[in-house]
Design a protein around this motif. Sequence first.
Motif, PDB file in Angstrom:
ATOM      1  N   TYR A 102       0.922  -1.177   0.133  1.00 32.18           N
ATOM      2  CA  TYR A 102      -0.037  -0.118   0.019  1.00 32.18           C
ATOM      3  C   TYR A 102       1.018   1.072   0.038  1.00 32.18           C
ATOM      4  O   TYR A 102       0.626   2.306  -0.771  1.00 32.18           O
ATOM      5  CB  TYR A 102      -1.090  -0.117   1.105  1.00 32.18           C
ATOM      6  CG  TYR A 102      -2.242   0.808   0.931  1.00 32.18           C
ATOM      7  CD1 TYR A 102      -3.282   0.435   0.177  1.00 32.18           C
ATOM      8  CD2 TYR A 102      -2.413   2.189   1.291  1.00 32.18           C
ATOM      9  CE1 TYR A 102      -4.359   1.278  -0.282  1.00 32.18           C
ATOM     10  CE2 TYR A 102      -3.350   3.107   1.049  1.00 32.18           C
ATOM     11  CZ  TYR A 102      -4.476   2.400   0.199  1.00 32.18           C
ATOM     12  OH  TYR A 102      -5.258   3.298  -0.180  1.00 32.18           O
ATOM     13  N   TYR A 111      -3.090   7.484  -7.250  1.00 32.04           N
ATOM     14  CA  TYR A 111      -3.469   7.804  -5.479  1.00 32.04           C
ATOM     15  C   TYR A 111      -3.199   9.248  -5.319  1.00 32.04           C
ATOM     16  O   TYR A 111      -4.009   9.969  -4.433  1.00 32.04           O
ATOM     17  CB  TYR A 111      -2.567   6.942  -4.790  1.00 32.04           C
ATOM     18  CG  TYR A 111      -2.979   6.797  -3.295  1.00 32.04           C
ATOM     19  CD1 TYR A 111      -3.895   6.174  -2.651  1.00 32.04           C
ATOM     20  CD2 TYR A 111      -2.348   8.084  -2.511  1.00 32.04           C
ATOM     21  CE1 TYR A 111      -4.506   6.467  -1.463  1.00 32.04           C
ATOM     22  CE2 TYR A 111      -2.914   8.272  -1.086  1.00 32.04           C
ATOM     23  CZ  TYR A 111      -4.172   7.231  -0.708  1.00 32.04           C
ATOM     24  OH  TYR A 111      -4.535   7.483   0.331  1.00 32.04           O
ATOM     25  N   GLY A 143     -11.365   2.344   7.776  1.00 31.50           N
ATOM     26  CA  GLY A 143     -10.351   1.635   6.822  1.00 31.50           C
ATOM     27  C   GLY A 143      -9.024   2.582   6.814  1.00 31.50           C
ATOM     28  O   GLY A 143      -8.746   3.056   5.649  1.00 31.50           O
ATOM     29  N   GLU A 172     -10.636  -0.913  11.677  1.00 33.39           N
ATOM     30  CA  GLU A 172      -9.515  -1.542  10.768  1.00 33.39           C
ATOM     31  C   GLU A 172      -9.659  -2.876  10.882  1.00 33.39           C
ATOM     32  O   GLU A 172      -9.190  -3.330  11.933  1.00 33.39           O
ATOM     33  CB  GLU A 172      -8.096  -0.725  10.818  1.00 33.39           C
ATOM     34  CG  GLU A 172      -7.055  -1.222   9.936  1.00 33.39           C
ATOM     35  CD  GLU A 172      -7.259  -1.268   8.319  1.00 33.39           C
ATOM     36  OE1 GLU A 172      -7.601  -0.446   7.846  1.00 33.39           O
ATOM     37  OE2 GLU A 172      -7.310  -2.411   7.895  1.00 33.39           O
ATOM     38  N   LEU A 203     -16.603  -2.972   9.056  1.00 36.17           N
ATOM     39  CA  LEU A 203     -17.492  -2.309   9.314  1.00 36.17           C
ATOM     40  C   LEU A 203     -18.706  -3.179   9.597  1.00 36.17           C
ATOM     41  O   LEU A 203     -19.317  -3.103  10.552  1.00 36.17           O
ATOM     42  CB  LEU A 203     -17.489  -1.295   8.364  1.00 36.17           C
ATOM     43  CG  LEU A 203     -18.787  -0.237   8.478  1.00 36.17           C
ATOM     44  CD1 LEU A 203     -18.371   0.642   9.762  1.00 36.17           C
ATOM     45  CD2 LEU A 203     -19.114   0.512   7.463  1.00 36.17           C
ATOM     46  N   GLN A 204     -18.816  -4.041   8.582  1.00 39.09           N
ATOM     47  CA  GLN A 204     -20.123  -4.876   8.698  1.00 39.09           C
ATOM     48  C   GLN A 204     -20.292  -5.962   9.891  1.00 39.09           C
ATOM     49  O   GLN A 204     -21.253  -6.405  10.094  1.00 39.09           O
ATOM     50  CB  GLN A 204     -20.418  -5.576   7.309  1.00 39.09           C
ATOM     51  CG  GLN A 204     -19.301  -6.695   6.901  1.00 39.09           C
ATOM     52  CD  GLN A 204     -18.086  -6.171   6.076  1.00 39.09           C
ATOM     53  OE1 GLN A 204     -17.803  -4.991   6.329  1.00 39.09           O
ATOM     54  NE2 GLN A 204     -17.479  -6.767   5.267  1.00 39.09           N
ATOM     55  N   SER A 226     -12.404   6.640   3.071  1.00 35.52           N
ATOM     56  CA  SER A 226     -11.741   6.683   1.943  1.00 35.52           C
ATOM     57  C   SER A 226     -11.229   5.295   1.223  1.00 35.52           C
ATOM     58  O   SER A 226     -10.390   4.690   2.097  1.00 35.52           O
ATOM     59  CB  SER A 226     -10.446   7.732   2.040  1.00 35.52           C
ATOM     60  OG  SER A 226      -9.567   7.532   0.950  1.00 35.52           O
TER      61      SER A 226
HETATM   62  C1  LIG Z   1      -7.802   0.934   0.159  1.00 38.36           C
HETATM   63  S1  LIG Z   1      -7.338   0.845   1.532  1.00 38.36           S
HETATM   64  C2  LIG Z   1      -7.685   2.520   2.049  1.00 38.36           C
HETATM   65  C3  LIG Z   1      -6.532   3.185   3.003  1.00 38.36           C
HETATM   66  C4  LIG Z   1      -7.002   4.710   3.244  1.00 38.36           C
HETATM   67  N1  LIG Z   1      -8.152   5.079   3.858  1.00 38.36           N
HETATM   68  C5  LIG Z   1      -6.842   5.574   2.055  1.00 38.36           C
HETATM   69  O1  LIG Z   1      -7.670   5.991   1.500  1.00 38.36           O
HETATM   70  O2  LIG Z   1      -5.515   5.471   1.467  1.00 38.36           O
HETATM   71  C6  LIG Z   1      -8.776  -0.012   2.420  1.00 38.36           C
HETATM   72  C7  LIG Z   1      -8.495  -0.119   3.858  1.00 38.36           C
HETATM   73  O3  LIG Z   1      -9.796  -0.464   4.447  1.00 38.36           O
HETATM   74  C8  LIG Z   1      -9.688  -1.709   5.233  1.00 38.36           C
HETATM   75  N2  LIG Z   1     -10.751  -2.729   4.921  1.00 38.36           N
HETATM   76  C9  LIG Z   1     -11.008  -3.591   4.055  1.00 38.36           C
HETATM   77  N3  LIG Z   1     -12.319  -4.171   4.445  1.00 38.36           N
HETATM   78  C10 LIG Z   1     -12.875  -3.345   5.281  1.00 38.36           C
HETATM   79  C11 LIG Z   1     -14.132  -3.513   5.757  1.00 38.36           C
HETATM   80  N4  LIG Z   1     -15.024  -4.103   5.416  1.00 38.36           N
HETATM   81  N5  LIG Z   1     -14.662  -2.452   6.730  1.00 38.36           N
HETATM   82  C12 LIG Z   1     -13.629  -1.489   7.235  1.00 38.36           C
HETATM   83  N6  LIG Z   1     -12.385  -1.282   6.582  1.00 38.36           N
HETATM   84  C13 LIG Z   1     -11.983  -2.334   5.618  1.00 38.36           C
HETATM   85  C14 LIG Z   1      -8.421  -2.400   4.607  1.00 38.36           C
HETATM   86  O4  LIG Z   1      -7.675  -2.983   5.519  1.00 38.36           O
HETATM   87  C15 LIG Z   1      -7.319  -1.071   4.394  1.00 38.36           C
HETATM   88  O5  LIG Z   1      -6.809  -0.621   5.334  1.00 38.36           O
END
Ligand SMILES: C[S@@+](CC[C@H](N)C(=O)[O-])C[C@H]1O[C@@H](n2cnc3c(N)ncnc32)[C@H](O)[C@@H]1O
Length: 370
Positions: A102, A111, A143, A172, A203-204, A226
């Motif tokens: 990431y 990004y 997240g 997270e 979240l779910q 995001s």
């Molecule tokens: C693409 S990254 C985004 C990171 C940061 N918010 C950004 O925009 O750079 C997605 C993040 O969401 C987390 N994530 C994945 N599934 C999720 C879920 N169902 N609920 C909440 N967070 C989740 C992942 O572990 C990861 O850290």
Amino acid sequence: MKISFSELDLEQLTQISQRVTDEKSGEELIDICQRISLSVPNQEFPLIYAGVLLARNNQLHNAIKVLRLCQKSAFGKTLAEYLSETQRFSKQVKVFTNAKPYDAWMQTEIYQSIRAAVLDMVKRFSIQNPPHSVDKPTIIDIGPGNGVLTVEIVKQLQQVYPLRGIHLILIEPSEEMMAVAIQHCHESIPMPVQITPLCNCTLQALTIKEQQALQEHQPIWFINASLSLHHVPTELKRLNLKMLNSLSTSLLITEIDDNLGELEDASPELIYTMSDITDRFIQDVLNTTSVSVPDKKSCIDSFFLADAITVLKNIQELRVEHWMSNSQWIDVAKLAGFQVVKTTPIVSSIPFFSLELKSQPASDELNVSL
Ligand SMILES: C[S@@+](CC[C@H](N)C(=O)[O-])C[C@H]1O[C@@H](n2cnc3c(N)ncnc32)[C@H](O)[C@@H]1O
């Protein structure tokens, strides 16, 4: 990025899928792929389509052979290498268990456009919606990943208000990401920071008890999500947005603007969309000069290809990509009791958008069917 194939295209693609099902020789498939011409922009698509179907059918040797013929498609070329190294058309790692891939993606052009759009939305929102107090307002970040964007959001807020502290609630699922995010927030936010982490949980999957505990932190200035809500399965999105609506009156979403849900498993449309978008992500990573070659490879293999494979192979239990279009997000948000303040497309080679939502006034909510 909606793609539609003409009847002639589909007829030609059916010749490929039939030969894959009949387990014809690689040479025969290559011959067809090279003979047919489609009306879609990517003229290498027959090779990609055949390669993906072969890989799904466990004909890895032929899949590699066909995909290696791609001259232009970074997706085709990197998938051929991935299959040849791993000898499996399967996800090798759980995405987001490691922050490194990431970190690499964050340096890419796509990004950077997203980052700028998020900060722009946060700035506009915060100017129009002051916090209840500058002492230690609470925000939720869903997240947060490695926390880099979370820190930038807080710094953006500090430019607008003389905050004397901040309370961050971080939701997270990845333990490693959360540890990195917490450390980064403590080290890089130049004011007292209180962090309430909700780790190991999506979240779910928040329990009623955890949701009630979150209510106790109100008032919550806003919730930022995001690039995280597309990980919530489509059928649960409305319920989850409704829950977020009960926590804060403002929700800031940034998402990819594409819909995979409507596309049938293994259909040419799904394979085209997923391979085309993955190709753009991969090209962007490859073009980023500040990322080392090994880091590029780890970002491509364990992030973009891994995710694309779960979609292309339809591995439901591992699938984390549940994209929706901007208009679908708006429909779901309205059903969850939000109204749209502003939505802005993000200019990049892949369509993303930012979306500022606020709770509908109580009188309007009566009209919302839930
Ligand atoms: C693409 S990254 C985004 C990171 C940061 N918010 C950004 O925009 O750079 C997605 C993040 O969401 C987390 N994530 C994945 N599934 C999720 C879920 N169902 N609920 C909440 N967070 C989740 C992942 O572990 C990861 O850290």
